[in-house]
Motif scaffolding. Structure first.
Motif, mmCIF file in Angstrom:
data_model
loop_
_atom_site.group_PDB
_atom_site.id
_atom_site.type_symbol
_atom_site.label_atom_id
_atom_site.label_comp_id
_atom_site.label_asym_id
_atom_site.label_seq_id
_atom_site.Cartn_x
_atom_site.Cartn_y
_atom_site.Cartn_z
ATOM 1 N N THR A 1 0.842 -1.208 0.000
ATOM 2 C CA THR A 1 0.000 0.000 0.000
ATOM 3 C C THR A 1 0.873 1.253 0.000
ATOM 4 O O THR A 1 0.627 2.216 -0.730
ATOM 5 C CB THR A 1 -0.942 0.004 1.210
ATOM 6 N N SER A 2 1.924 1.201 0.861
ATOM 7 C CA SER A 2 2.836 2.346 0.937
ATOM 8 C C SER A 2 3.515 2.593 -0.410
ATOM 9 O O SER A 2 3.640 3.734 -0.860
ATOM 10 C CB SER A 2 3.881 2.083 2.022
ATOM 11 N N LEU A 3 3.963 1.527 -1.067
ATOM 12 C CA LEU A 3 4.633 1.670 -2.376
ATOM 13 C C LEU A 3 3.686 2.203 -3.438
ATOM 14 O O LEU A 3 4.071 3.013 -4.291
ATOM 15 C CB LEU A 3 5.212 0.319 -2.809
ATOM 16 N N LEU A 4 2.423 1.750 -3.417
ATOM 17 C CA LEU A 4 1.435 2.239 -4.382
ATOM 18 C C LEU A 4 1.181 3.729 -4.184
ATOM 19 O O LEU A 4 1.073 4.500 -5.149
ATOM 20 C CB LEU A 4 0.136 1.449 -4.277
ATOM 21 N N ARG A 5 1.061 4.128 -2.884
ATOM 22 C CA ARG A 5 0.819 5.549 -2.610
ATOM 23 C C ARG A 5 2.005 6.400 -3.091
ATOM 24 O O ARG A 5 1.828 7.501 -3.610
ATOM 25 C CB ARG A 5 0.602 5.737 -1.107
ATOM 26 N N GLN A 6 3.198 5.868 -2.863
ATOM 27 C CA GLN A 6 4.391 6.592 -3.310
ATOM 28 C C GLN A 6 4.390 6.749 -4.844
ATOM 29 O O GLN A 6 4.704 7.817 -5.370
ATOM 30 C CB GLN A 6 5.652 5.843 -2.866
ATOM 31 N N HIS A 7 4.022 5.700 -5.588
ATOM 32 C CA HIS A 7 4.003 5.765 -7.047
ATOM 33 C C HIS A 7 2.908 6.714 -7.548
ATOM 34 O O HIS A 7 3.094 7.407 -8.552
ATOM 35 C CB HIS A 7 3.792 4.356 -7.627
ATOM 36 N N GLU A 8 1.764 6.725 -6.774
ATOM 37 C CA GLU A 8 0.711 7.697 -7.125
ATOM 38 C C GLU A 8 1.233 9.113 -6.996
ATOM 39 O O GLU A 8 0.982 9.980 -7.845
ATOM 40 C CB GLU A 8 -0.488 7.507 -6.195
ATOM 41 N N GLY A 9 1.996 9.369 -5.940
ATOM 42 C CA GLY A 9 2.555 10.703 -5.739
ATOM 43 C C GLY A 9 3.492 11.097 -6.871
ATOM 44 O O GLY A 9 3.486 12.233 -7.338
ATOM 45 N N GLU A 10 4.292 10.134 -7.304
ATOM 46 C CA GLU A 10 5.217 10.420 -8.408
ATOM 47 C C GLU A 10 4.498 10.672 -9.729
ATOM 48 O O GLU A 10 5.008 11.358 -10.612
ATOM 49 C CB GLU A 10 6.191 9.240 -8.579
ATOM 50 N N GLY A 11 3.305 10.125 -9.876
ATOM 51 C CA GLY A 11 2.575 10.256 -11.134
ATOM 52 C C GLY A 11 1.615 11.421 -11.198
ATOM 53 O O GLY A 11 0.981 11.639 -12.235
ATOM 54 N N LYS A 12 1.482 12.175 -10.076
ATOM 55 C CA LYS A 12 0.518 13.285 -10.076
ATOM 56 C C LYS A 12 0.823 14.291 -11.189
ATOM 57 O O LYS A 12 -0.078 14.851 -11.790
ATOM 58 C CB LYS A 12 0.539 13.979 -8.708
ATOM 59 N N VAL A 13 2.136 14.528 -11.469
ATOM 60 C CA VAL A 13 2.516 15.505 -12.491
ATOM 61 C C VAL A 13 2.037 15.098 -13.882
ATOM 62 O O VAL A 13 1.750 15.942 -14.730
ATOM 63 C CB VAL A 13 4.062 15.687 -12.502
ATOM 64 N N PHE A 14 1.894 13.788 -14.106
ATOM 65 C CA PHE A 14 1.504 13.295 -15.434
ATOM 66 C C PHE A 14 -0.014 13.336 -15.655
ATOM 67 O O PHE A 14 -0.473 13.118 -16.768
ATOM 68 C CB PHE A 14 2.003 11.865 -15.640
ATOM 69 N N GLU A 15 -0.777 13.597 -14.561
ATOM 70 C CA GLU A 15 -2.236 13.673 -14.736
ATOM 71 C C GLU A 15 -2.641 14.898 -15.548
ATOM 72 O O GLU A 15 -3.654 14.892 -16.225
ATOM 73 C CB GLU A 15 -2.915 13.707 -13.369
ATOM 74 N N THR A 16 -1.814 15.944 -15.482
ATOM 75 C CA THR A 16 -2.159 17.191 -16.200
ATOM 76 C C THR A 16 -1.309 17.412 -17.441
ATOM 77 O O THR A 16 -1.707 18.131 -18.343
ATOM 78 C CB THR A 16 -1.986 18.393 -15.261
ATOM 79 N N CYS A 17 -0.117 16.800 -17.493
ATOM 80 C CA CYS A 17 0.772 17.021 -18.650
ATOM 81 C C CYS A 17 1.659 15.803 -18.864
ATOM 82 O O CYS A 17 2.414 15.422 -17.965
ATOM 83 C CB CYS A 17 1.625 18.267 -18.409
ATOM 84 N N VAL A 18 1.567 15.222 -20.018
ATOM 85 C CA VAL A 18 2.417 14.072 -20.339
ATOM 86 C C VAL A 18 3.304 14.342 -21.551
ATOM 87 O O VAL A 18 4.064 13.475 -21.960
ATOM 88 C CB VAL A 18 1.559 12.813 -20.621
ATOM 89 N N SER A 19 3.201 15.553 -22.175
ATOM 90 C CA SER A 19 3.921 15.784 -23.439
ATOM 91 C C SER A 19 4.263 17.248 -23.635
ATOM 92 O O SER A 19 3.764 18.122 -22.909
ATOM 93 C CB SER A 19 3.054 15.314 -24.616
ATOM 94 N N LEU A 20 5.129 17.471 -24.612
ATOM 95 C CA LEU A 20 5.465 18.819 -25.080
ATOM 96 C C LEU A 20 4.924 18.996 -26.486
ATOM 97 O O LEU A 20 4.797 18.011 -27.230
ATOM 98 C CB LEU A 20 6.983 19.009 -25.093
ATOM 99 N N PRO A 21 4.590 20.216 -26.884
ATOM 100 C CA PRO A 21 4.099 20.424 -28.259
ATOM 101 C C PRO A 21 5.101 19.880 -29.269
ATOM 102 O O PRO A 21 6.314 20.009 -29.102
ATOM 103 C CB PRO A 21 3.971 21.951 -28.363
ATOM 104 N N ALA A 22 4.594 19.295 -30.352
ATOM 105 C CA ALA A 22 5.474 18.700 -31.369
ATOM 106 C C ALA A 22 6.247 19.789 -32.093
ATOM 107 O O ALA A 22 5.666 20.791 -32.511
ATOM 108 C CB ALA A 22 4.642 17.926 -32.380
ATOM 109 N N PRO A 23 7.588 19.638 -32.246
ATOM 110 C CA PRO A 23 8.350 20.635 -33.019
ATOM 111 C C PRO A 23 7.962 20.542 -34.492
ATOM 112 O O PRO A 23 7.595 19.473 -34.981
ATOM 113 C CB PRO A 23 9.811 20.207 -32.809
ATOM 114 N N ALA A 24 8.051 21.693 -35.181
ATOM 115 C CA ALA A 24 7.759 21.679 -36.620
ATOM 116 C C ALA A 24 8.751 20.745 -37.307
ATOM 117 O O ALA A 24 9.949 20.774 -37.009
ATOM 118 C CB ALA A 24 7.892 23.083 -37.187
ATOM 119 N N PRO A 25 8.296 19.923 -38.207
ATOM 120 C CA PRO A 25 9.216 18.994 -38.883
ATOM 121 C C PRO A 25 10.261 19.761 -39.682
ATOM 122 O O PRO A 25 9.972 20.780 -40.299
ATOM 123 C CB PRO A 25 8.296 18.189 -39.799
ATOM 124 N N ARG A 26 11.494 19.294 -39.639
ATOM 125 C CA ARG A 26 12.558 19.913 -40.413
ATOM 126 C C ARG A 26 12.332 19.624 -41.891
ATOM 127 O O ARG A 26 11.708 18.624 -42.249
ATOM 128 C CB ARG A 26 13.913 19.376 -39.975
#
Length: 974
Positions: free
Chosen positions: A140-165
């Motif tokens: 349970t403790s390990l799951l809670r810790q992993h949830e904490g680490e993943g909070k940042v990915f709930e709102t943002c998982v990517s950067l805008p795609a760069p224009a293709p060269r």
């Protein structure tokens, strides 16, 4: 902690100075009991709360699974947008999957164990409860810790795609069997790889494939650079945008990484520092490739390699066209049309691609219609052609000089693939007033046309013409077919309309009424033998070009409706008489009648009082009549190559006081008219061939002449780069004062069969040969050397310092060129010596003279029966002084020795001679020559060591027939 406390209590218990041992024991027992109770309490709690802990674990599994689902949705959305996932998000998802899977397996295992544990003893049940409860709590403790680490990915998982060269999107072209572009691509890549080159320029006509080649370079070399930046510069330079695009690349350059920056479509000089591009010797890791329609722009940007892109050859254009239309098998009828269409594209890939795409899968009617439109340069209804023409027109629109624009449009009046002469263009321009300067003389106008032509050639709006021996024209050029079409499209509308039918194969011309609004008509280069016999009405016409047609007769009334005509060119026809209506052309400025060999009577020309340029070259005139004296505005009179001309009416030349250029060539006749040259104060160019030159006046202002070719021998006129040429023959020395003065001003001096002339110096010396570049002596029997003692004469500087070539032939008494170095003489620029048929010649010069000829490249000696040695030791060193043993360097590249029966060696001394540039030696019919010299000879470019050199000479003599001079490359041409 418990153990430490107990250990400490035992220390106190047995300490010799300790307190009451009973107190210590009591304290120790109390702590042990408390510790054991705490542990027992914790362990009992684990067993007691097993179900609760497992339930908590289930809850955390659900929470983490839910979070994982939300992050997965974000990831899929980002991927659909082509965005770049944040670093760590995929690793987090993998760990989340593993942790949820592990916890789920544990929960299932715990549930199944419960079902079977009731049949076991109590101790076993308690142990199982303890295990599962403790494991559930940890997971349970390990799951809670992993949830904490993943909070940042709930709102943002990517950067805008760069224009293709661009290199990611660019589709490579198939250049197989298109050698023009393949070879150019290879040259560009080689230049970029060269460590000494930083900036490479690609220049060429619009639509020729510059951008394509630059893109091919980028794709082909992408693995050799840390970054490649492609920037379309275009006509309006925006340095801020360029700075933004090169910002990251500039940082990489400064940090020492290799970067290629491509600046495409550059129209004017771009200041690299203002654009934020690091360059120079400190940043050779930055390579810059620029494309431009102007060679001048590339040079202004200091391109160390400037590579021109040529249009495709006919076969290559056909290969490319087949690829565009997707066909390799053709119906005969369609192929005939297709081949003509491709030819109309002029080898420009842009046109070929546009037309090929438009015609792909179309019926033959569409192809035939397209061909018809392509063959009409003024047709604006063809979208694919108009697009290409407009691309080319950008180059015209970008011209800053109005003179360049006017010259360019005038060039469109000449036939397709026809050459255009600089002088002719100048004469047209002067008459039409394109220079906007009434005081402009002919030479100034010619210089301005030269600048305009150079600018047009730099922009590929004009191309170099084929060199020929026509002496009238200094330079020729031509137009690319599609560029000409563009020019004709421009001139087909507006107030200054051209009607051009040159080189169309016309056999007759019937003027139409709609032509009355046109200002310029060109019918040159056709097969028109006769002209319309009825009155014409061309009230606005200022230019009429009908040269090179085979015209026999011009109707008397033909020019009645052309009162505004300023330029009339009827050269190279078969006209035998001039029409009466010609005298009505009262505004005519330029008239060219050259090449009408049957034309004899020209008195009517006296009526054309506004005439400034009159060209009668190669006509049948026998005299210059008195009526020509009425042409007081004349600035150019050309009666050269008129084989029957033998008389110039007295008083005519002196009346033409504004003459700037005079061309006269006579085989025979009275030359007293030469005395009238003194009245020509504006004369700049005198081309004169007459039987005798004695009438040239002493008070003639020679210094005003910027160009002259004066001779008294009637032989074929040869083109030469020299502008001031004097050729005298079959007369005696000393010469008249005017001739001596002309000698001092000459760049080329030719003396043939001059009696009593002993040498060039001092006999011909007056003030100095400051301009002399070429000396030719033929058949002057008294000449024993070129230079004798100068004596006490004062000189302005080194004499002969500009001489580049010497040619000596049939000089029976010539013994040597000069015997020693002279203080006031320098042949430092001498590049070529050619000597033939000089039977008394013993040697050329001593080594002390030879080693001062630092630019001598070519030496040709033939049929000099007495020649023993070419370079002698000389009187100074004949005694064997040490100075003769010093190594000597000769700069010769070619030596030819032919039919020299007494020649023993090239050099008679023992010193070592270095020939660092020598790449050709020819020895033929020199039977006495067994060695080259008596010292070492170093000739690195001939790859012959000293040991084998004398054998090499002997072999050449024995096989002389195999060593006949091959002068196909002009190595020894005059």
């Amino acid at each position: 902690m418990f153990i430490e406390s107990t250990y400490h209590s035992f220390e106190l218990l047995f300490h010799p100075n300790g307190r009451n041992r009973m107190e210590v024991v009591s304290s120790l027992v109390g702590k042990v009991v408390d510790s054991l109770f705490g542990v027992a309490k914790k362990e009992i709690s684990l067993m007691w709360n097993c179900s609760k802990n497992v339930k908590n674990l289930k809850h955390e599994v659900e929470k983490l699974s839910s979070m994982k689902g939300r992050v997965h949705q974000q990831i899929e959305l980002a991927k659909s947008k082509g965005e770049v996932l944040l670093e760590g998000v995929e690793e987090w998802m993998k760990k989340a999957d593993a942790k949820v899977s592990d916890a789920t397996e544990f929960i299932v295992e715990e549930a199944e164990t419960k079902k079977t544990c009731f049949n076991l003893r109590l101790c076993v049940n308690l142990s199982t409860l303890h295990h599962y409860s403790k494991s559930a709590t940890k997971k349970t403790s390990l799951l809670r810790q992993h949830e904490g680490e993943g909070k940042v990915f709930e709102t943002c998982v990517s950067l805008p795609a760069p224009a293709p060269r661009f290199i990611d999107l660019y589709q490579r072209k198939n250049l197989e069997n298109i050698d023009t572009q393949k070879s150019t691509l290879k040259m560009i890549i080689q230049a970029i790889k060269d460590d000494k080159i930083q900036i490479v320029g690609i220049n060429g006509l619009g639509g020729v494939g510059k951008t394509t080649l630059a893109s091919e370079v980028a794709v082909k070399m992408k693995n050799e650079f840390a970054d490649i930046v492609f920037i379309a510069v275009s006509q309006t330079i925006d340095t801020k945008i360029i700075q933004e695009k090169v910002g990251v690349a500039a940082s990489k350059i400064i940090n020492g990484q290799k970067v290629l920056i491509i600046l495409d479509d550059v129209w004017e000089e771009l200041k690299l520092e203002e654009a934020g591009i690091p360059y120079g010797s400190e940043y050779m890791n930055c390579k810059i490739l620029l494309t431009s329609r102007s060679r001048d722009v590339c040079e202004a940007m200091n391109a160390q390699a400037n590579i021109s892109v040529n249009p495709l050859q006919e076969k290559e254009a056909w290969v490319f066209f087949e690829r565009v239309v997707g066909k390799s098998e053709w119906d005969d009828t369609l192929k005939k049309v297709a081949v003509k269409i491709v030819k109309e594209c002029g080898g420009l890939p842009l046109f070929i691609q546009a037309i090929g795409k438009a015609l792909k899968n179309k019926e033959i009617r569409s192809w035939e219609a397209a061909l018809g439109r392509l063959q009409d340069p003024t047709d604006e209804d063809s979208p694919f052609k108009l697009k290409g023409i407009m691309q080319l027109k950008l180059s015209y629109d970008y011209l800053e000089s109005e003179v360049a624009k006017s010259c360019f449009l005038l060039c469109s009046m000449f036939p397709e693939d026809g050459t255009i002469g600089l002088r002719r263009l100048t004469h047209y321009g002067l008459a039409l007033g394109i220079f906007n300067n009434l005081d402009s003389n002919i030479q100034d106008a010619k210089d301005r046309v030269q600048v305009a032509v150079d600018s047009l050639k730099s922009s590929f709006l004009l191309l170099p013409g084929k060199e020929d021996e026509e002496v009238e024209e200094q330079e020729k050029f031509k137009m690319h077919d599609l560029v000409r079409d563009m020019a004709m499209l421009i001139t087909s509308k507006g107030n200054d309309k051209f009607w051009v039918q040159s080189g169309k194969g016309l056999i007759e011309w019937q003027p139409k009424k709609y032509l009355e609004s046109y200002k310029k008509i060109s019918l040159m280069g056709n097969k028109i033998c006769k002209l319309s016999n009825h009155k014409l009405h061309f009230p606005h016409l200022d230019t009429f070009l009908i040269q090179d047609n085979g015209l026999l007769v011009i109707p008397d009334e033909f020019f009645q409706g052309m009162e505004k005509l300023k330029v009339l060119d009827m050269s190279d026809n078969q006209i035998s008489s001039l029409p009466r209506s010609l005298k009505q052309l009262t505004e005519l400025v330029t008239l060219d009648l050259s090449g009408n060999k049957s034309l004899v009577e020209i008195s009517i020309l006296g009526e054309l009082t506004c005439l400034e340029i009159l060209k009668l070259r190669r006509t049948g005139i026998t005299d210059i009549p008195k009526e020509v004296a009425q042409l007081t505005n004349l600035r150019l009179l050309d009666v050269f190559f008129c084989d029957d001309l033998s008389y110039v009416t007295p008083g005519v030349i002196s009346k033409l006081i504004w003459l700037e250029e005079l061309y006269i060539r006579m085989k025979k006749g009275n030359c007293s008219f030469l005395a009238e040259l003194r009245e020509l104060k504006s004369l700049k160019n005198l081309q004169l061939t007459v039987p005798e030159l004695d009438y040239i006046p002493e008070d003639f202002n020679y210094e005003t002449l910027t160009e002259f070719h004066i001779k008294d021998v009637y032989y074929w006129y040869q083109k030469h780069h020299c502008k001031r040429i004097l050729h005298i023959s079959k007369t005696s020395f000393p010469f008249t004062k005017p001739i001596m003065k002309l000698i001092q001003l000459s760049e080329m001096l030719k003396l043939w069969e001059i009696k009593d002339l002993d040498n060039i110096l001092p006999d011909l010396y007056l003030e100095g040969f400051e301009e002399l570049k070429y000396i030719e002596l033929i058949g002057c029997d008294n000449v024993s050397s070129l230079v004798n003692e100068l004596g006490q004469r004062k000189t302005k500087g080194k004499i002969f310092s500009q001489v580049e070539e010497i040619k000596l032939e049939f000089l029976n008494r010539l013994e040597l060129l000069w015997d020693r170095p002279y203080q006031y003489i320098s042949f430092c620029n001498l590049m070529s010596i050619r000597i033939t048929h000089c039977p008394s010649l013993l040697e050329l010069f001593p080594v002390s003279v030879a080693q001062r000829l630092v630019n001598l490249r070519k030496l040709f000696i033939s049929k000099c029966e007495s020649l023993v040695v070419v370079v002698s030791v000389g009187d100074e060193q004949a005694s064997g002084s040490k100075s003769e043993l010093i190594d000597t360097v000769f700069s010769l590249t070619h030596i030819w020795l032919d039919k020299l029966p007494k020649l023993e060696s090239f050099y008679s001394g023992k010193s070592a001679i270095n020939y660092p540039s020598l790449k050709f030696i020819g020895v033929c019919d020199c039977p006495s020559m067994k060695r080259w010299s008596y010292g070492d000879n170093h000739m690195p470019k001939l790859d012959i060591d000293h040991q084998g050199f004398n054998d090499y000479i002997a072999v050449q003599n024995e096989t002389s027939d195999e060593w006949k001079l091959d002068d196909s490359k002009g190595e020894f041409s005059e």
